[in-house]
Design a protein around this motif. Sequence first.
Motif, PDB file in Angstrom:
ATOM      1  N   THR A 180       4.956  74.902  71.582  1.00 12.17           N
ATOM      2  CA  THR A 180       4.764  73.160  71.905  1.00 12.17           C
ATOM      3  C   THR A 180       3.469  72.838  71.430  1.00 12.17           C
ATOM      4  O   THR A 180       2.645  73.130  71.325  1.00 12.17           O
ATOM      5  CB  THR A 180       4.332  73.155  73.787  1.00 12.17           C
ATOM      6  OG1 THR A 180       5.943  73.840  73.710  1.00 12.17           O
ATOM      7  CG2 THR A 180       4.741  72.521  74.058  1.00 12.17           C
ATOM      8  N   LEU A 216       9.107  72.782  70.473  1.00 15.41           N
ATOM      9  CA  LEU A 216       8.730  71.604  71.527  1.00 15.41           C
ATOM     10  C   LEU A 216       8.186  70.928  71.140  1.00 15.41           C
ATOM     11  O   LEU A 216       7.111  70.991  70.609  1.00 15.41           O
ATOM     12  CB  LEU A 216       8.458  71.159  72.706  1.00 15.41           C
ATOM     13  CG  LEU A 216       9.634  71.882  74.007  1.00 15.41           C
ATOM     14  CD1 LEU A 216       9.290  71.646  75.087  1.00 15.41           C
ATOM     15  CD2 LEU A 216      11.352  70.651  74.136  1.00 15.41           C
ATOM     16  N   VAL A 261       7.258  73.549  81.164  1.00 16.79           N
ATOM     17  CA  VAL A 261       7.748  73.706  79.784  1.00 16.79           C
ATOM     18  C   VAL A 261       7.597  75.171  79.215  1.00 16.79           C
ATOM     19  O   VAL A 261       7.228  76.357  80.178  1.00 16.79           O
ATOM     20  CB  VAL A 261       7.325  72.992  78.046  1.00 16.79           C
ATOM     21  CG1 VAL A 261       7.615  71.807  78.805  1.00 16.79           C
ATOM     22  CG2 VAL A 261       5.826  73.339  78.181  1.00 16.79           C
TER      23      VAL A 261
END
Length: 263
Positions: A180, A216, A261
């Motif tokens: 991420t 992400l 997430v």
Amino acid sequence: MSDVHITHIGGPTALIEVGEWRLLTDPTFDPPGRRYSFGLGTSSHKVAGPALALSDLPPIDAVLLSHDHHGDNLDDAGRALLPSAKVVITTVAGARRLGGRARGLKPWAATRLEAPGQPTLEITATPARHGPPLSRPLTGDVIGFALTWKGQQHGALWISGDTVLFDGVRQIADRFQVGTALIHLGGVRFPITGPIRYTMTAADAVELCGLLRPQLAIPVHYEGWDHFQQGRDSMERDFARAPEDVRSRIHWLPVGVTTAVTA
């Protein structure tokens, strides 16, 4: 410990929750309306306040402070919060200025957060340059942060800090698998310095995501101040023209809403 909760509070400020750890990035909690000087004739007007108040925050274990000397990354209310955090992790120069429990890291140096019953977090400072080549004496030192811990599925959680795209940032792809990425964008410019940019644009983020290939990529640092030259609408148009493999990685967090997430 693969689930992480992230709350984008506004500008560069995000609350990151990993297990019971509570981390806060670049705290900015002043109300809107004030103009802040960044030196050498540059300044910016704050046009939006934070989505959460200081009173809404849980106790903070660590502040990840990319740099302490610009008000859009550490304002007065954010500075007042620092003593309540267990540790502040920032640049070497910033730690000298802040004193107290601040830890200063050079790029690629690392420190750990450890507590009984908690995952050990390793925090590595990553390179950042807040402007064009040779600008560091004027803009000051900045770092990003790569967070790793046991049980991550997709790789490090990386926070870029305020930086342009340069070789130091590109080297992150050689050192980390990034799961991420919180990417500081906004394409910051000032009238007095013309076309010179001080943070990345959406086009830079597209190139960077092609290198890092994060699970992400979360844009932050693009709203709330009038020195941001590229807002969400403009960035979305640029992202729409990117290859599908990059477009699929961009994820906008609703400001003020906690989002889970998988790290």
